[in-house]
Design a protein around this motif. Structure first.
Motif, PDB file in Angstrom:
ATOM      1  N   GLY A  76      41.970  47.574   4.183  1.00 36.61           N
ATOM      2  CA  GLY A  76      41.513  47.184   5.704  1.00 36.61           C
ATOM      3  C   GLY A  76      42.773  47.486   6.658  1.00 36.61           C
ATOM      4  N   ILE A  77      42.155  48.414   7.694  1.00 37.04           N
ATOM      5  CA  ILE A  77      43.049  48.247   8.817  1.00 37.04           C
ATOM      6  C   ILE A  77      42.597  47.703   9.776  1.00 37.04           C
ATOM      7  CG2 ILE A  77      44.326  49.884  10.580  1.00 37.04           C
ATOM      8  CD1 ILE A  77      44.238  52.113   8.646  1.00 37.04           C
ATOM      9  N   VAL A  78      43.197  46.737  10.609  1.00 35.43           N
ATOM     10  CA  VAL A  78      42.710  45.681  11.427  1.00 35.43           C
ATOM     11  C   VAL A  78      43.329  45.788  12.886  1.00 35.43           C
ATOM     12  CG1 VAL A  78      42.356  43.165  11.967  1.00 35.43           C
ATOM     13  CG2 VAL A  78      42.059  44.090   9.688  1.00 35.43           C
ATOM     14  N   GLY A  79      42.613  45.703  13.783  1.00 32.30           N
ATOM     15  CA  GLY A  79      43.650  45.755  15.076  1.00 32.30           C
ATOM     16  C   GLY A  79      42.291  45.850  16.140  1.00 32.30           C
ATOM     17  N   GLU A  80      42.770  45.757  17.485  1.00 33.01           N
ATOM     18  CA  GLU A  80      42.110  45.853  18.594  1.00 33.01           C
ATOM     19  C   GLU A  80      41.747  47.209  19.049  1.00 33.01           C
ATOM     20  OE1 GLU A  80      42.353  41.644  20.749  1.00 33.01           O
ATOM     21  OE2 GLU A  80      44.243  42.686  20.683  1.00 33.01           O
ATOM     22  N   SER A  81      41.157  47.359  20.108  1.00 37.24           N
ATOM     23  CA  SER A  81      40.742  48.834  20.602  1.00 37.24           C
ATOM     24  C   SER A  81      42.341  49.220  21.209  1.00 37.24           C
ATOM     25  CB  SER A  81      39.789  48.795  21.659  1.00 37.24           C
ATOM     26  OG  SER A  81      40.080  47.704  22.641  1.00 37.24           O
ATOM     27  N   GLY A  82      42.346  50.531  20.758  1.00 39.30           N
ATOM     28  CA  GLY A  82      43.532  51.103  21.396  1.00 39.30           C
ATOM     29  C   GLY A  82      44.842  51.084  20.478  1.00 39.30           C
ATOM     30  N   SER A  83      44.510  50.167  19.089  1.00 38.82           N
ATOM     31  CA  SER A  83      45.855  49.983  18.421  1.00 38.82           C
ATOM     32  C   SER A  83      45.960  51.038  17.572  1.00 38.82           C
ATOM     33  CB  SER A  83      45.238  48.902  17.450  1.00 38.82           C
ATOM     34  OG  SER A  83      44.370  49.203  16.678  1.00 38.82           O
ATOM     35  N   GLY A  84      45.362  52.223  17.622  1.00 41.22           N
ATOM     36  CA  GLY A  84      45.499  53.387  16.771  1.00 41.22           C
ATOM     37  C   GLY A  84      44.693  53.466  15.238  1.00 41.22           C
ATOM     38  N   LYS A  85      43.997  52.254  15.239  1.00 46.10           N
ATOM     39  CA  LYS A  85      43.419  52.329  13.757  1.00 46.10           C
ATOM     40  C   LYS A  85      42.451  53.518  13.376  1.00 46.10           C
ATOM     41  CE  LYS A  85      40.110  48.637  15.158  1.00 46.10           C
ATOM     42  NZ  LYS A  85      40.071  49.047  16.426  1.00 46.10           N
ATOM     43  N   SER A  86      41.774  53.752  14.386  1.00 48.53           N
ATOM     44  CA  SER A  86      40.527  54.946  14.342  1.00 48.53           C
ATOM     45  C   SER A  86      41.430  56.329  14.353  1.00 48.53           C
ATOM     46  CB  SER A  86      39.759  54.854  15.275  1.00 48.53           C
ATOM     47  OG  SER A  86      38.745  53.868  15.208  1.00 48.53           O
ATOM     48  N   THR A  87      42.596  56.231  14.828  1.00 53.62           N
ATOM     49  CA  THR A  87      43.092  57.454  14.875  1.00 53.62           C
ATOM     50  C   THR A  87      43.837  57.839  13.567  1.00 53.62           C
ATOM     51  OG1 THR A  87      43.635  57.078  17.100  1.00 53.62           O
ATOM     52  CG2 THR A  87      45.047  59.058  16.062  1.00 53.62           C
ATOM     53  N   VAL A  88      44.215  56.731  12.858  1.00 51.73           N
ATOM     54  CA  VAL A  88      44.859  56.871  11.498  1.00 51.73           C
ATOM     55  C   VAL A  88      43.651  57.590  10.741  1.00 51.73           C
ATOM     56  CG1 VAL A  88      45.499  55.803   9.408  1.00 51.73           C
ATOM     57  CG2 VAL A  88      46.453  55.001  11.700  1.00 51.73           C
ATOM     58  N   ALA A  89      42.559  56.977  10.594  1.00 55.61           N
ATOM     59  CA  ALA A  89      41.237  57.424   9.592  1.00 55.61           C
ATOM     60  C   ALA A  89      41.241  58.747  10.124  1.00 55.61           C
ATOM     61  CB  ALA A  89      40.322  56.533  10.001  1.00 55.61           C
ATOM     62  N   ARG A  90      40.909  59.079  11.369  1.00 58.47           N
ATOM     63  CA  ARG A  90      40.842  60.598  11.815  1.00 58.47           C
ATOM     64  C   ARG A  90      41.842  61.588  11.245  1.00 58.47           C
ATOM     65  NH1 ARG A  90      36.742  60.224  16.114  1.00 58.47           N
ATOM     66  NH2 ARG A  90      35.734  58.211  15.686  1.00 58.47           N
ATOM     67  N   CYS A  91      43.043  61.166  11.361  1.00 59.12           N
ATOM     68  CA  CYS A  91      44.174  61.992  10.737  1.00 59.12           C
ATOM     69  C   CYS A  91      44.094  62.291   9.375  1.00 59.12           C
ATOM     70  CB  CYS A  91      45.440  61.217  11.013  1.00 59.12           C
ATOM     71  SG  CYS A  91      46.092  61.451  12.633  1.00 59.12           S
ATOM     72  N   VAL A  92      43.727  61.087   8.679  1.00 59.84           N
ATOM     73  CA  VAL A  92      43.522  61.361   7.142  1.00 59.84           C
ATOM     74  C   VAL A  92      42.157  62.298   6.697  1.00 59.84           C
ATOM     75  CG1 VAL A  92      42.860  59.897   5.011  1.00 59.84           C
ATOM     76  CG2 VAL A  92      44.543  59.113   6.736  1.00 59.84           C
ATOM     77  N   ALA A  93      41.412  62.179   7.667  1.00 61.19           N
ATOM     78  CA  ALA A  93      40.151  62.955   7.192  1.00 61.19           C
ATOM     79  C   ALA A  93      40.228  64.253   7.833  1.00 61.19           C
ATOM     80  CB  ALA A  93      39.037  62.277   7.614  1.00 61.19           C
ATOM     81  N   ARG A  94      41.435  64.525   8.497  1.00 66.75           N
ATOM     82  CA  ARG A  94      41.602  65.850   9.446  1.00 66.75           C
ATOM     83  C   ARG A  94      40.792  66.059  10.260  1.00 66.75           C
ATOM     84  NH1 ARG A  94      45.342  70.436   7.315  1.00 66.75           N
ATOM     85  NH2 ARG A  94      44.132  71.431   8.565  1.00 66.75           N
ATOM     86  N   LEU A  95      40.376  64.970  10.818  1.00 70.37           N
ATOM     87  CA  LEU A  95      39.330  65.314  12.048  1.00 70.37           C
ATOM     88  C   LEU A  95      40.213  65.614  13.375  1.00 70.37           C
ATOM     89  CD1 LEU A  95      36.613  62.372  11.478  1.00 70.37           C
ATOM     90  CD2 LEU A  95      36.505  65.095  10.813  1.00 70.37           C
ATOM     91  N   VAL A  96      41.312  64.907  13.311  1.00 72.56           N
ATOM     92  CA  VAL A  96      42.491  65.329  14.188  1.00 72.56           C
ATOM     93  C   VAL A  96      43.535  65.769  13.499  1.00 72.56           C
ATOM     94  CG1 VAL A  96      41.442  63.769  16.073  1.00 72.56           C
ATOM     95  CG2 VAL A  96      43.231  62.947  14.771  1.00 72.56           C
TER      96      VAL A  96
END
Lengths: 547, 315
Positions: free
Chosen positions: A316-336
């Motif tokens: 689990g990656i836990v954090g508030e908005s702007g913490s970068g948790k979604s960005t990590v996920a997107r990097c892993v899936a190469r969406l960014v």
């Protein structure tokens, strides 16, 4: 007992035209006393917001109307009032705060003017006196530096600050009744805690009666004096807060309470499967300074993130908005694309791989998004949605369709439903379809980006169970992004807490929950509403779960 | 990036635009088959006379040389002398600019004052008969050509009711009353299509904004419906409306040509027609350059207006 601030008796609101039911709400009886906070709890479609809008006289005119019943504001009947009379009451004696502070403020008007508007409409104060009163109110809701902020525009403020502005505007004329419609739902948990505290403080100041609408029992336990539980347009149960939370009389209430995930993680044995995902010193930076723009803004969305997920494990990656948790996920899936660092899937670094070379690997990493209403193309059948991916990877249509039917059964939907369109399914069902769509690719890593955050609590519970089921069945590695500590406690083997792009703490779920080491993690736990409470009801709650 | 910096860059950006326009119009005129010298000389002129006129006008020089002479002169503010009217182009435009400017101004004023409230009303009473009438009128306004509207209005107000003069133009210096009186019909004619366009855009844009949360907030404050519409909805809906108005002003140029012909107004539109018919190169070039410059400036003004209307837009 003193006269109640709000007294609703036998209220029925009819839905014009042909809806799925003739009444939005029916047989509503409730009262709000002075200096009392009454929480209305219910899932989406329960009619809690409609009730609030009916009181305010803000029902959508061509869709709904009050059919029968009475609503009294400090003894005065509201149903008989003209539009103009109701307008005169709104803002003065009853006021409302809404869910989305991002959109509930006019983006092109200064926030001070938006608070002052209430005074402009209802009082004869001159501009200077209005400004003085607005400043006073901004101080009362603890906004920093009111003299500066009064001339700011909404987009220059944070979500919490905007909600304070909304509250200031609602309370500037000291109304007897404040209606708050999910005022903290769109906010981060630490901000939510502050706003809840503020609502309590403000209502105590002038003995305001508060009708507080929420779907979150954590919030209820924090602020409610009394609780009203609604389902399908009717009141199921009401009573003092403690009584309803501790000894619910109705099955529905019990089911709702049982569906609230516990803050205590279940015992889990460590997973020792092979490593599927490994990120090493991952960075994602937005913006770039150049010769021409030496002062361009640089945002470090993700800094130095290193994590691993094993087969059969949920991180689990836990954090508030702007913490970068979604960005990590997107990097892993190469969406960014990551700025630097390594992302290894089965020991192959995909971070800087050419897109053409990476494409065959896309199958291995699949995504489930937050909003099931927007992540399915409304013009295509769910079958088409599920088979598109496998067919892109060469599976013949017939076999793909067979796989889709099998997967529909796996996610507990009828295999024959593959010919239907997304709008024919509920939110929870759509999320099941999204899970089936991801599974159709036979992935090794499943990424869920807040996959249950848009769902009602009872549905959320079912979807979480399903995710756990498929993880076991297909031996998947799961990267689970969430802001909800309760959800994280229940589904994750290990947890990484992120703040401002950095992982501040990482460990097994039971370790982190039992003894959080980083102060930010502790702050998150402190802010979680109803953190010291278990909403577990022992009387066979499973029996009440709808299937 | 500061606002002034942005403005400066945009102004700098007009230079290449104007250059491209200049080259383009210069080439277009000279590459189309026709000879201004022959037109000036008349039907009975001899070849020698035509050749003489041609060399007087400098048209016998190589094209590239002509371009540099012309553009050099333009840079010093000299637009040359009209082949046809035997005056400097600058003075010619100076005479003709007032009627056109008056007509354009009146047209846009009428269009905005009529269309915006109509559009807001249609959005507010979405689905009602008012909405349907406004939308119906809008389709009609689009489809009926300017000259048809013009003659219809002339027939109705000038011939039949005899309220307004049929044609002509009176300079503002000769009396404001007559000036206004003679501008009403032409600007009304020209504004029809813009009313249709702007009303439609306003309706769509306001309708979208009306479902926003902050509209509900305003109502919850006890604000009355008119203020909700004009203060909260319209300003948020303004960006696309202003864009369309800006485009409208730019497109006005085409409408001005027809309208000035219908109402015999001695403006730039008429001048353009006459100059094209006479192959009056210097005049055509100057007028097109002027129109292009206005076009670029309007675009810039619209972009600047965005920042006033919406504080979130910063350059």
């Amino acid at each position: 007992m003193a006269e109640p601030v709000l007294e609703i008796a036998n209220l029925a609101v009819a839905i014009k035209g042909s809806g799925d039911r003739p009444h939005a709400v029916r047989g509503i009886n409730l009262t709000v006393g002075a200096n009392e906070i009454v929480c209305v709890v219910g899932e989406s479609g329960s009619g809690k917001s409609v009730t609030a809008q009916a009181v305010m006289g803000l029902l959508p005119k061509n869709a709904m109307e009050v059919e029968t019943g009475s609503m009294r504001l400090q003894g005065e009947e509201l149903t008989a009032k003209s539009d103009a009379d109701l307008r005169a009451l709104r803002g003065t004696r009853m006021a409302m705060v809404f869910q989305e502070p991002m959109t509930a403020l006019n983006p092109v008007e200064r926030v001070g003017d938006q608070i002052g508007e209430v005074l402009e409409v209802h009082t004869d104060l001159d501009p200077a006196a209005r400004r003085e009163r607005v400043l006073e109110m901004m101080r009362a809701v603890h906004l920093p530096d009111p003299e500066q902020m009064i001339d700011a525009y909404p987009h220059q403020l944070s979500g919490g600050q905007r909600q304070r502005i909304m509250i200031a505007a609602a309370l500037v004329l000291d109304p007897a009744l404040l209606i708050a419609d999910e005022p903290t739902t769109a906010l981060d948990v630490t901000t939510q805690a502050q706003i809840l505290k503020l609502v309590k403080e403000m209502q105590g100041r002038k003995k305001t009666g508060v009708l507080f609408i929420t779907h979150d029992f954590g919030v209820v336990s924090e602020i409610a004096d009394r609780v009203v539980v609604m389902q399908m347009g009717r009141i199921v149960e009401q009573g003092p807060c403690e009584e309803v939370l501790r000894n619910p009389r109705e099955d529905y209430t019990r089911m709702l309470l049982a569906a609230v995930p516990s803050m205590t993680p279940p015992r889990r044995s460590p997973v020792s499967g092979p490593i599927v995902l490994q990120t090493d010193k991952l960075f994602k930076t937005y913006g770039k300074r150049s010769l021409f723009q030496p002062k361009a803004r640089i945002v470090h969305a993700v800094s130095d993130v290193s994590l691993t997920v094993r087969r059969g494990e949920t991180l689990g990656i836990v954090g508030e908005s702007g913490s970068g948790k979604s960005t990590v996920a997107r990097c892993v899936a190469r969406l960014v694309e990551a700025t630097s660092g390594a992302i290894r899937i089965d020991d192959v670094d995909i971070a800087s791989m050419k897109e053409a070379k990476f494409r065959p690997m896309r199958r291995r990493v699949q995504f489930i998004f937050q909003d099931p209403y927007r992540s399915l193309n409304p013009r295509r059948t769910v079958g088409e949605a599920i088979i598109e991916g496998p067919m892109n990877f060469g599976l013949p249509r017939k076999e793909a369709l067979q796989r889709a039917r099998d997967l529909m059964a796996v996610v507990h939907l009828s295999p024959d439903a593959i010919d239907r369109y997304p709008h024919q399914f509920s939110g929870g069902q759509r999320q099941r379809i999204c899970i089936a769509r991801a599974l159709a690719m036979e992935p090794e890593l499943l990424i869920g980006d807040e996959p249950v955050s848009a769902l009602d609590v009872s549905v959320q519970d079912q979807v979480l169970k399903l995710l756990d089921e498929v993880r076991r069945k297909f031996d998947l590695a799961v990267l689970f992004i969430t802001h909800d500590l309760r959800v994280a406690a229940q589904v994750c083997d290990r947890i990484a807490v992120m703040q401002r792009g950095v992982i501040v703490e990482q460990g097994t779920t039971s370790e982190v929950f039992a003894a959080p080491r980083h102060e930010y993690t502790r702050a998150l736990f402190d802010a979680a509403p109803g953190r010291n409470r278990e909403f577990f009801v022992d009387k066979a709650p499973e029996a009440a779960l709808p299937h | 990036m500061s606002m002034y910096g942005y403005l400066f860059r945009r102004l700098l950006g007009t230079i290449p635009v104007m250059l491209v326009v200049a080259v383009f119009i210069f080439l277009m005129l000279r590459l189309t088959p026709s000879d201004p010298a022959a037109i000036i000389a008349g039907d009975n002129a001899t070849t020698e006379q035509v050749a003489q006129i041609r060399s007087q006008l400098g048209l016998n020089r190589p094209m590239i040389e002509q371009f540099f002479i012309w553009s050099g002169n333009v840079l010093t503010g000299d637009f040359g002398e009209s082949f046809f009217f035997k005056k400097t182009v600058a003075s010619l435009i100076g005479e003709r600019i007032e009627p056109t400017l008056s007509l354009a101004l009146f047209t846009i004023l009428i269009a905005v004052l009529v269309a915006v409230p109509l559009g807001v009303l249609a959005a507010h009473r979405h689905g009602s008969w008012i909405d349907r009438i406004v939308m119906g009128f809008s389709v009609l306004g689009f489809s009926v050509p300017v000259f048809v509207v013009g003659y219809l209005l002339i027939y109705l107000f000038a011939v039949w009711l005899n309220w307004l003069p049929v044609q002509g133009y009176q300079r503002i210096s000769e009396g404001v009353g007559g000036w206004v009186q003679r501008l009403i019909l032409p600007s009304l004619t020209l504004s029809v299509i813009y009313i249709a366009l702007i009303a439609r855009m306003t309706r769509t844009s306001v309708l979208e904004v009306l479902s926003e949360d902050y509209i509900r907030t305003a109502r919850a404050k006890g604000q009355n419906e008119r203020t909700v519409l004009f203060r909260h909805a319209l300003r948020n809906a303004a960006v696309p409306i202003v864009t369309v108005i800006g485009l409208g002003i730019a497109l006005l140029i085409g409408g001005v040509v027809v309208t000035e012909s219908v109402f015999t107004i001695p403006g730039l539109g008429r001048l353009t027609v006459d100059a094209v018919l006479a192959r009056d190169y210097p005049t055509i070039q100057a007028v097109i350059l002027l129109f292009s410059f206005v076009y670029v400036m309007i675009n810039l003004a619209v972009d600047m207006l965005y920042t006033l209307l919406d504080p979130r837009i910063r350059y």
